[in-house]
Design a protein around this motif. Structure first.
Motif, PDB file in Angstrom:
ATOM      1  N   SER A 398       0.823  -1.212   0.000  1.00  0.00           N
ATOM      2  CA  SER A 398       0.000   0.000   0.000  1.00  0.00           C
ATOM      3  C   SER A 398       0.851   1.253   0.000  1.00  0.00           C
ATOM      4  O   SER A 398       0.408   2.309  -0.457  1.00  0.00           O
ATOM      5  N   ARG A 399       2.078   1.144   0.497  1.00  0.00           N
ATOM      6  CA  ARG A 399       2.938   2.317   0.641  1.00  0.00           C
ATOM      7  C   ARG A 399       4.055   2.366  -0.393  1.00  0.00           C
ATOM      8  O   ARG A 399       4.910   3.247  -0.336  1.00  0.00           O
ATOM      9  N   GLY A 400       4.045   1.419  -1.325  1.00  0.00           N
ATOM     10  CA  GLY A 400       5.069   1.420  -2.364  1.00  0.00           C
ATOM     11  C   GLY A 400       6.445   1.053  -1.862  1.00  0.00           C
ATOM     12  O   GLY A 400       7.453   1.363  -2.515  1.00  0.00           O
ATOM     13  N   THR A 519      -2.774  -6.468  -9.576  1.00  0.00           N
ATOM     14  CA  THR A 519      -3.212  -5.585  -8.502  1.00  0.00           C
ATOM     15  C   THR A 519      -4.456  -6.155  -7.834  1.00  0.00           C
ATOM     16  O   THR A 519      -5.268  -6.843  -8.461  1.00  0.00           O
ATOM     17  N   SER A 521      -6.572  -3.829  -5.293  1.00  0.00           N
ATOM     18  CA  SER A 521      -6.491  -2.544  -4.596  1.00  0.00           C
ATOM     19  C   SER A 521      -7.872  -1.952  -4.426  1.00  0.00           C
ATOM     20  O   SER A 521      -8.826  -2.317  -5.115  1.00  0.00           O
ATOM     21  N   SER A 523     -10.198   1.747  -3.723  1.00  0.00           N
ATOM     22  CA  SER A 523     -10.306   3.202  -3.778  1.00  0.00           C
ATOM     23  C   SER A 523     -11.586   3.570  -3.065  1.00  0.00           C
ATOM     24  O   SER A 523     -12.645   2.994  -3.319  1.00  0.00           O
ATOM     25  N   THR A 595      -4.786  -4.023  -1.062  1.00  0.00           N
ATOM     26  CA  THR A 595      -3.911  -2.887  -0.819  1.00  0.00           C
ATOM     27  C   THR A 595      -4.671  -1.579  -1.011  1.00  0.00           C
ATOM     28  O   THR A 595      -5.722  -1.533  -1.656  1.00  0.00           O
ATOM     29  N   GLU A 596      -4.113  -0.501  -0.478  1.00  0.00           N
ATOM     30  CA  GLU A 596      -4.733   0.826  -0.583  1.00  0.00           C
ATOM     31  C   GLU A 596      -3.672   1.822  -1.046  1.00  0.00           C
ATOM     32  O   GLU A 596      -3.051   2.523  -0.235  1.00  0.00           O
ATOM     33  N   PRO A 597      -3.430   1.906  -2.347  1.00  0.00           N
ATOM     34  CA  PRO A 597      -2.358   2.764  -2.870  1.00  0.00           C
ATOM     35  C   PRO A 597      -2.492   4.226  -2.482  1.00  0.00           C
ATOM     36  O   PRO A 597      -1.479   4.944  -2.454  1.00  0.00           O
ATOM     37  N   GLU A 598      -3.709   4.675  -2.187  1.00  0.00           N
ATOM     38  CA  GLU A 598      -3.874   6.085  -1.826  1.00  0.00           C
ATOM     39  C   GLU A 598      -3.106   6.430  -0.553  1.00  0.00           C
ATOM     40  O   GLU A 598      -2.713   7.589  -0.355  1.00  0.00           O
ATOM     41  N   GLY A 600      -0.060   5.331   0.207  1.00  0.00           N
ATOM     42  CA  GLY A 600       1.286   5.665  -0.256  1.00  0.00           C
ATOM     43  C   GLY A 600       1.340   6.985  -0.979  1.00  0.00           C
ATOM     44  O   GLY A 600       2.307   7.747  -0.818  1.00  0.00           O
ATOM     45  N   GLU A 601       0.321   7.282  -1.777  1.00  0.00           N
ATOM     46  CA  GLU A 601       0.303   8.549  -2.509  1.00  0.00           C
ATOM     47  C   GLU A 601       0.298   9.733  -1.555  1.00  0.00           C
ATOM     48  O   GLU A 601       0.993  10.730  -1.776  1.00  0.00           O
TER      49      GLU A 601
END
Length: 646
Positions: A398-400, A519, A521, A523, A595-598, A600-601
């Motif tokens: 999630s945090r890259g 993926t 993920s 949102s 995962t929650e890529p937001e 990491g963003e």
């Protein structure tokens, strides 16, 4: 280049030439602090310059003992006729080693490259020794680890031939007891051997000998370790940069070096002080955990960045200090220190600490994930559950954060049932970073498997066969790696071994596919709705919207939750999410796989703001994209040393 210092510390080949070495870079300034002139000579750089950096990288990255074997004839001339047989043996070892799969494997040295190196090594040794003795140093010391013992013997032998009055000493990981005593018995090229941490003992030894000729009574000098790491000088890498500079225009690897710097914030392992992981040979016996103070760590990192204009660092620490996230990482984040750090950490790691990692500039972690079976992990004395390891991989994704980890097999006590359960999991995890390596363990010196083989049912412990060709009857006292006779249910089931191998290959292949990694993920949408994107091979629905109640339920298992603690009404809904592959039910516990890529963003955006408003304006301005991209060269650089961590 001529040397005029009283003490020369030699970094022998074969070691990756794209980074400076920590140990001698600490000892040299420690000597100077006592009034003894000292410098570090990077013989591995001159080796790479002569034979090509690419050839050096390939030999250094060998997981056999090729880097030792090529120096056999000059280290022990009376055994030079064994070299061809030894090289043939190492080819067979390399083929057998392919059973230990790895995501990134350095290319092997070609027969032509090896033949040329072997042919020209006598001239290289003579030229290197002549350069060392030209300035008439009083002491020449050799810092050894990995595959540097035979080269050290060969160079020291020639130094003694040219000038017997020069005192030659050996130190480093390959000199710790009982290795040091064995080497003193095997060869007469070293006057003294330093065993263990010698930050205090070595500079005092040099000062006493240079000032009045005093020599210790015993040839093995045991380092006691520095109680306070703040008393150790910061590394001085000037000698590396000086010797690298004239090579940069002739080789692309040299041109981009150093690919990172090594720094140290602690020694030992606080977990190992309580319970050593059974396969781990990291620490010499008697090594206790110590850490530098937070202010010292922050100040040293910033000083190294400012001095060398290199922002990427690999921590030599065996494990991150427990208070490091709050005491050091928060300070680095607040100050906007432009660094990219790779660190070994203890799994499990809290999500909030992973946030701190990103904000402070950590781009890569090695969390000691070796299995997803809690029973196997207990057998390793890891102190973590299988599902906690899954959660760490998900949160890092999630945090890259890049995660370096292994799946280890051939663990005494493992069962087929352990792997059947893991095999059911692995296809669901293809969106998470795959292991760097997987396959059977090595038995390493100093590990519990080596020190207490009977406890684990290991019999017939013996050094790798190549060690006997190199060191004869002393092999068992000098070797770093061993074979042992034992078996497990899993090892006796080739069909199951093949299934695991294929499952992990499928996983790693999915990450190298043309369209990029799979993926799974989420949102977040208004009103508590959640959109899920799933491109895994096992996906049931590529895209879907979860209702607020299902979204809340998915959030409720961000941390692993026991099946027994879930209310019956929620259990049915969770089982529906399990059927979609969004939630994992493993060993009677639930955990979300999404995962929650937001996350990491948001963290990267904050990190960018911190860098833009850093408090230390003397530090270079560096784009965050440059800091977060891990280079392939960094991977290759530690390919040969990471093998010792398995």
């Amino acid at each position: 280049m001529s040397f005029t210092e009283q003490v020369l510390l030699v970094v022998p080949p074969v070691l990756y030439p794209g980074i400076p070495t920590l140990g001698p870079s600490i000892l040299a300034p420690a000597c100077r602090k006592l009034g003894v002139s000292a410098r570090v000579h990077y013989a591995n750089l001159s080796f790479a310059a002569r034979f090509g950096f690419e050839a050096c990288v390939r030999i250094a990255g060998s997981r056999t003992l090729l880097g030792e074997a090529i120096f056999l004839g000059m280290a022990f001339p009376e055994r030079a006729d064994r070299l061809d047989r030894l090289l043939d043996m190492l080819k067979e070892d390399a083929e057998a080693d392919a059973k230990l799969r790895q995501l990134v494997r350095p290319p092997s040295a070609s027969d032509e490259q090896v033949a040329r190196v072997v042919r020209e090594i006598p001239d290289y040794i003579r030229e290197t020794a002549a350069r060392l003795v030209a300035g008439r140093p009083r002491i020449v010391g050799f810092s050894t680890m990995v595959q540097q013992t035979m080269a050290s013997i060969a160079i020291a032998r020639e130094v003694k031939r040219l000038d017997p009055t020069i005192l030659t000493v050996l130190g480093g990981a390959n000199a710790a007891e009982p290795i040091g005593s064995a080497l003193l018995e095997l060869t007469d090229v070293f006057d003294f051997v330093f065993s263990g941490e010698s930050d205090v003992e070595f500079p005092r030894f040099c000062k006493a000998y240079i000032e009045d000729g005093t020599r210790p009574d015993k040839r093995i000098i045991r380092g006691r370790g520095v109680p306070k790491l703040d008393d150790v000088p910061p590394p001085d890498y000037d000698d590396y940069f000086d010797e690298l500079a004239p090579l940069r225009e002739h080789d692309p690897i040299a041109a981009s070096a150093p690919h990172f710097l090594i720094f140290e914030s602690s020694r030992g392992c606080w977990w190992g002080d309580k319970k050593t992981c059974t396969f781990c040979g990291y620490n010499f016996p008697g090594t206790n955990y110590r850490a530098k103070s937070p202010d010292r760590v922050v100040g040293e990192l910033e000083a190294l960045i400012e001095r060398y204009q290199v922002p990427k660092f690999y921590a030599s620490d065996n494990i991150m200090a427990r208070d490091f996230p709050e005491s050091v990482l928060d300070a680095l984040a607040h100050r906007g220190t432009p660094c990219a750090l790779s660190y070994e950490v203890k799994s499990p790691i809290r999500a909030e600490d992973l946030d701190r990692f990103v904000l402070a500039g950590i781009f890569e972690i090695q969390p000691g994930i070796e299995s997803f079976s809690t029973d196997i992990l207990k057998g390793m004395d890891k102190g973590v559950s299988g599902i906690d390891n899954v959660r760490v991989l998900r949160d890092a994704g999630s945090r890259g954060l890049r995660v370096v980890w292994n799946i280890l097999t051939a663990i005494p006590g493992e069962t087929c049932a352990d792997y059947e359960r893991m095999l059911a999991m692995l296809p669901l995890m293809q969106h998470l970073r795959p292991p760097t390596r997987w396959g059977p363990i090595r038995i390493s010196r100093y590990s519990p498997y080596h020190n207490q083989p009977d406890r684990f049912g290991i019999r017939g412990l013996r050094a790798w066969a190549a060690y006997y060709e190199l060191f004869g009857d002393y092999a068992d006292r000098i070797a770093l790696h061993f074979f042992g006779e034992y078996t497990t249910e899993f090892m006796d089931n080739p069909e199951l071994v093949a299934r695991l191998d294929q499952a992990v290959l499928d996983w790693t292949n999915a990450w190298s596919a043309e369209g990029g990694p799979p993926t799974l993920s989420l949102s977040r949408r208004g009103g508590g709705w959640m959109e899920i994107t799933d491109t895994r091979a096992v996906a049931k629905v590529p895209n879907c919207l979860l209702t607020p109640d299902l979204a809340a339920l998915l959030d409720s298992v961000r941390q692993p939750v026991s099946q027994l603690r879930v209310p019956p009404g929620d259990r049915e809904k969770l089982d529906f999410l399990v059927s979609l592959g969004f939630v994992l039910l493993h060993e009677k516990r639930y955990v979300s796989l999404v995962t929650e890529p937001e996350i990491g963003e948001r963290l990267i955006a904050q990190r960018s703001r911190n860098l833009a408003h850093r408090t230390n304006t003397a530090l270079p301005r560096i784009d965050i994209g440059d800091l977060r991209v891990g280079t392939e060269r960094r991977r290759l650089a530690f390919a040969h040393t990471e093998t010792l961590r398995i």
